[in-house]
Structure formats: C-alpha cells, structure tokens
Design an enzyme around this catalytic site. Structure first.
Site, PDB file in Angstrom:
ATOM      1  N   GLU A  88      -4.208  -4.358  -5.362  1.00 29.15           N
ATOM      2  CA  GLU A  88      -5.521  -5.505  -4.685  1.00 29.15           C
ATOM      3  C   GLU A  88      -5.967  -5.350  -5.835  1.00 29.15           C
ATOM      4  OE1 GLU A  88      -5.568  -5.378   0.357  1.00 29.15           O
ATOM      5  OE2 GLU A  88      -6.633  -4.070  -1.003  1.00 29.15           O
TER       6      GLU A  88
HETATM    7  C1  TNX Z   1      -4.881  -2.923   2.624  1.00 29.54           C
HETATM    8  S1  TNX Z   1      -3.107  -1.258   1.595  1.00 29.54           S
HETATM    9  C2  TNX Z   1      -5.242  -1.959   2.027  1.00 29.54           C
HETATM   10  C3  TNX Z   1      -6.555  -1.683   2.133  1.00 29.54           C
HETATM   11  C4  TNX Z   1      -7.027  -1.558   3.235  1.00 29.54           C
HETATM   12  C5  TNX Z   1      -6.263  -1.611   4.608  1.00 29.54           C
HETATM   13  C6  TNX Z   1      -6.519  -2.126   5.802  1.00 29.54           C
HETATM   14  C7  TNX Z   1      -3.959  -0.452   0.508  1.00 29.54           C
HETATM   15  C8  TNX Z   1      -2.792  -0.380  -0.721  1.00 29.54           C
HETATM   16  N1  TNX Z   1      -4.868  -1.351   0.324  1.00 29.54           N
HETATM   17  O1  TNX Z   1      -7.529  -1.223   0.812  1.00 29.54           O
HETATM   18  O2  TNX Z   1      -8.764  -0.601   3.595  1.00 29.54           O
HETATM   19  O3  TNX Z   1      -4.995  -2.831   3.600  1.00 29.54           O
HETATM   20  O4  TNX Z   1      -5.677  -2.209   6.245  1.00 29.54           O
END
Ligand code: TNX
Length: 551
Positions: free
Chosen positions: A361
């Site tokens: 992300e």
């Molecule tokens: C996605 S999975 C994220 C996290 C969040 C999560 C909540 C990932 C690598 N990043 O930053 O906490 O979803 O479900």
C-alpha cells in the site's frame, strides 16, 4: 469492552448439530473407535471392571488431533501416566532435556504427579528419543504408545517439541489446567508418524496499531506453538507506532512509539524485550520474523525525524486507521542511511533467517520511486545476511533472488505474482478473505474489519494452499501465514477471540497433507479443541459451524 460482549447472540442449537457427512467420510473414525473398543475388550482380564473398559473407550483416538497427522495406526492398549511414570531423555542432549522439562512442566500441575526427568536407561514411561528415520526430517516425529510407554522419536528437537504437542492433545483437555485434576491420564495405543507439508507455518501480530506487551506476545506464542506453527511475524512499525528500539535513531521508539490507534499511550520493545521474545519463541520452536514496513506505512518514523520527509517537515503523530498516505522520501540519501541503520540493528538481534520490509500500500510513492526504493532496501537486507520478505506488491518491483513474497490478495490470480513465482520467488500465502484473522466472522462480530468479507471458520479452512495461486505449482509455496491486524484489537481477549478457532485451521493447512484437508473431519477434531481452550483460559468464537461439545 468486556469479554462477554464479544459473543454474538447464542446460535440456534439445532444449527449446531453435526451434519451427517457421507458414511465413507466418517468410516475411518468409526473404525478407529471400534478398534479401540475391541482392543480394550481383547485385553481385558477377568478382573477388569466395567469402569476400566469405560475408561479405555473414553481415550482420545490417535487421529483426533489438529493438525491432522500424516499417518495413524491405532493398536493395542493405552498407556496410563501414573505415579511411577518417569520422563526419559537421551544422555547428552540439552535440547531434548529442555523438551522433557517443558513436558513435565505442563503435566505436573494438573496430574499432581512427580514425573521426574531422567537420562538413566530404561524403556518404560514417557521416552523422548533423538534419532529415527531420515524421512522424519527436521520437524517430523513418531509417537509410539503401548501399555509400557509412550515414545516420541525425532531427528531434531523441533520434532520432539511437535510430538509433545500431539501428546498434549491425546490427553484430556483438563491436562491444560493449572491445578490438580482427577484424570485418568491415558494415551491411546498405536503409532503416529508425522511430518509437515510446508516449512513455513506462520502467524503475524500487528503490534503497531495497538501495542501489546511482552507478556501478551508470549501468551500468543504459546497458543500458536500448540498447533505446530513455527514462524511468528511481528509487524513492528506502521503509521500509528514504531515499536522497536533503534539505538542510532532513538526517537523512532521514544516518540514514534508514544501513541496508537485511538490515542492511547502506545509503547515499544527495548532491545532486551525483543531478545526475550526471540528466546521465548525459540524455546517453543518458533522463529521470529521482524517487519519494518517501508516505504509506505511510515508516518511514525516521519513524525520522529523531520529530515526523513521530502519537505523537511515532520507530520504529527497519527492515531487514525487510514492507510496509504505516508512515504519515506525516496530521492533523499539520508533515507538509505536510515534504512541501513534500522536493518543492521534489527538483523543483529534476530537469529532467524528472514527480515520483512513490508512494501504494501505505498499509494503515496510513485511506481518508479517504489521500484528504486525496494531495490535498495532489499540490498540492505542482503548486506546484513537476511532473506528478504515483502508483501506481494514486491513482485511489481524487482524481487531479488531468494526473496519471499507474502500474498494477501483475495483471488490468487495477479499476473505479477504468478510470474514472480515462476521466476523463483517463493510465496507465503495469507489470502485476506481466507486467513486474515482480523476479518469479522459474521456481520455480528463485535471486533474486526470486513473489507475482505466475513470469514467464518469453514471459509477460513476450506481451501488448498498448494493449488491456490493460478498456474503455480505447490513447490513455489513456502507456506501459509495468518496475519492479525490490530486496528480494532487491544487486549489478549481480543486477539484470542479473533484467532480462535481460525488459527488452528491455518496450522492444519500448513502442516497436514492436501489429502487430509477435509472440512467434515476437521470440524469434529476442531470441536474437541474447545474444552482445551477453555482450560487454557482462551475466549474463543463458538462458531455455529462447529459441533462444540458441552463443557
Ligand atoms: C491491509 S495487508 C493492510 C494493513 C491493514 C489490513 C487490515 C497489508 C499488507 N496491509 O495495513 O491493517 O489490511 O485488514
């Protein structure tokens, strides 16, 4: 939030009745119980009372454990742990002795027995042996149980430890309690031979969104180890908190760790705390994978050091739950001093093979910058002798040789991931709509998120990691890992309510052979874990999909 409020309204009892699966599926268990009853009968002497055969019948069948073992052969009489039982270990193995002491420490309070650990020769009692077939590998074990002894044989201490976890499950759930219980303490007769399907069987805890103490972390390690999970990934940094002391950048922890989601006090691990966690995990055959999430998810670091920001201005600390707004400054050279220092210090206190650099992300980082950053971050990990792990977005950059990508999508079809796997990148599977333990079970679950859908127990269990990624052979799969993100979780009760029962299923997906993955068999074995969790003080979700016994 009180513990009680975690439970949604009591499910309709009728819905809980076990579905009558096809007879073929139930046959092995039926046969097994019949054999046990028959063998009890065959060995009964004239003086055996009805109560004796009742006890023999109540022995837990050898195949009634989670994860399902590779091979189970019920045979002969049970072994009864009693006042004359000793725990025997090989003469010169410190590790075997440690395993024996752990077993004794588990059994003594509830059985009230002395259970001395001895390296004197003898073949009776509980015997831990190092040796056995090469096929047992580094984690496998064999458990032989007869009227005279229970022998666990393994080539390595990890195998002994895993065998002991199986032995625990073959004893009544009350063995887990801290005070003396009536028993009897019988282990069904026969042989289990068992090895894992995947080398990497993991759980992750997000200690950044909410901080969890060393004690809380240890408690979770104990729980995962019971199911032969061997890898614990600590998500140590994110926008809301930096949780590990770094000597060369001290404000990361002291300032960047000073809050959490909702604005609580946060916290961080000193280096001694972290080493303590590593040691505690190692004693339970669990390897720690530390994660420093970069270049996104870095607000806590950016708030701690203005010079890490492209504009030279430190943002405020962040206590919300948005993602994707922060990025290290890719063009600035000081960014790589920071990365080098952090990776060096974290690597130095981590004996395990892996260092996770996040990479998910990074919505505020351009693609070009992302690729450039991940190149240099991966080089830093290699420089300090560790294997890179990254979230699967790493496959959109240039994963180095030997890198591991952690898949957290929901379809298993992303072409970049498939291509990377073909080119040799190993995958750890954490599909969010299957094994994200922070997903709500149902719409009524009071904790958790639902962006990947609701994940009931069956949804979590009923898939094959070896066949999950499109066009990718199971040989590319290093294993599975269940992440537990903590935006909505702040206590051990919260952790446990979201992890149990689903974590046990992830453990089975990682350990048991593909042919053994069967929902109808699993739900029955899982149900038997309920009383064990209660004895351990674990407040689990009583899914209506599982035929929990009355307690
Ligand atoms: C996605 S999975 C994220 C996290 C969040 C999560 C909540 C990932 C690598 N990043 O930053 O906490 O979803 O479900």
């Amino acid at each position: 939030m009180t513990v009680r409020s975690l439970h949604p309204p009591a499910p309709d009892r009728k819905a809980e009745a076990p579905s009558k699966g096809p007879l073929v599926r139930r046959l092995p268990r039926l046969l097994c119980s019949l054999l046990l009853v028959a063998s009890a009968g065959a060995t009964a002497t004239g003086s055996a009372s009805a109560a004796d055969s009742e006890d023999a019948r109540s022995v837990i069948p050898l195949d009634h454990v989670v994860p399902a073992p590779v091979s189970v052969r019920p045979a002969g009489d049970p072994y009864a742990i009693g006042s004359r039982t000793v725990i025997r270990v090989p003469d010169r193995s410190r590790e075997a002795r440690k395993a024996a002491e752990q077993l004794a420490g588990l059994l003594r309070p509830s059985t009230g027995l002395a259970l001395p650990v001895t390296s004197r020769g003898g073949q009776d009692g509980i015997v831990l042996r190092l040796g056995g077939d090469r096929e047992l590998g580094s984690e496998g074990y064999r458990l032989d149980s007869s009227r005279r002894s229970v022998t666990i044989t393994a080539r390595k201490a990890a195998g002994l430890f895993h065998g002991i976890q199986t032995l625990r499950q073959l004893l009544p759930a009350s063995v887990e309690k801290g005070e003396r219980q009536p028993g009897p303490w019988r282990v069904a007769g026969g042989t289990i031979t068992d090895t894992p399907r995947f080398a990497y069987r993991g759980a992750m805890l997000d200690v950044s969104r909410h901080f969890f103490t060393v004690g809380q972390v240890k408690r979770y390690i104990d729980q995962m180890a019971l199911y032969k999970i061997n890898t614990f990934h600590l998500h140590l940094s994110d926008d809301q908190g930096w949780r590990i002391a770094i000597d060369s950048w001290p404000r990361l922890a002291t300032y960047g760790g000073s809050t959490q989601v909702g604005g609580g006090p946060g916290g961080f691990y000193t280096k001694d705390d972290y080493r303590e966690i590593v040691r505690y995990a190692a004693d339970r055959q669990v390897e720690i994978v530390p994660e420093i999430d970069m270049p996104g998810h870095t607000n806590a670091a950016l708030a701690s050091y203005a010079e890490l920001n492209c504009n030279g201005v430190a943002p405020p600390l962040y206590t919300g739950t948005e993602v994707g707004f922060s990025s290290l400054c890719v063009p600035k050279e000081i960014t790589y001093d920071f990365v080098d220092d952090v990776v060096r210090e974290v690597a130095a206190m981590t004996p395990g093979r892996y260092l996770h650099i996040g990479g998910d992300e990074a919505h505020s980082t351009s693609h070009e910058d992302y690729v450039a950053f991940m190149d240099r971050a991966q080089a830093a990990v290699a420089k300090y002798g560790k294997t890179v792990v990254g979230w699967h977005q790493l496959t959109g950059a240039k994963p180095v040789k030997g890198a591991v990508a952690q898949y957290w999508g929901t379809t298993g079809t992303e072409q970049e991931v498939v291509d990377a796997a073909k080119a040799g990148t190993r995958l750890v599977l954490s599909p969010a709509n299957r094994i994200y333990l922070d997903m709500k079970y149902t719409k009524d679950t009071p904790l958790g998120l639902s962006w990947a859908g609701y994940v009931e127990v069956r949804q979590s269990y009923d898939w094959d990691p070896g066949a999950y990624i499109k066009d990718t052979p199971s040989s590319a799969i290093l294993g599975v890992e269940a992440p537990l993100w903590s935006e909505t979780l702040s206590t051990s009760d919260h952790i446990e309510f979201m992890a149990f029962p689903r974590l046990a299923g992830v453990a089975e997906l990682g350990w048991s052979q593909a042919a053994a993955l069967d929902w109808d068999s699993y739900r029955t074995r899982l149900a038997a874990q309920g009383p064990r969790w209660s004895a351990l003080g674990i407040d689990f979700y009583r899914s209506p999909q599982v035929p929990w016994p009355a307690e």
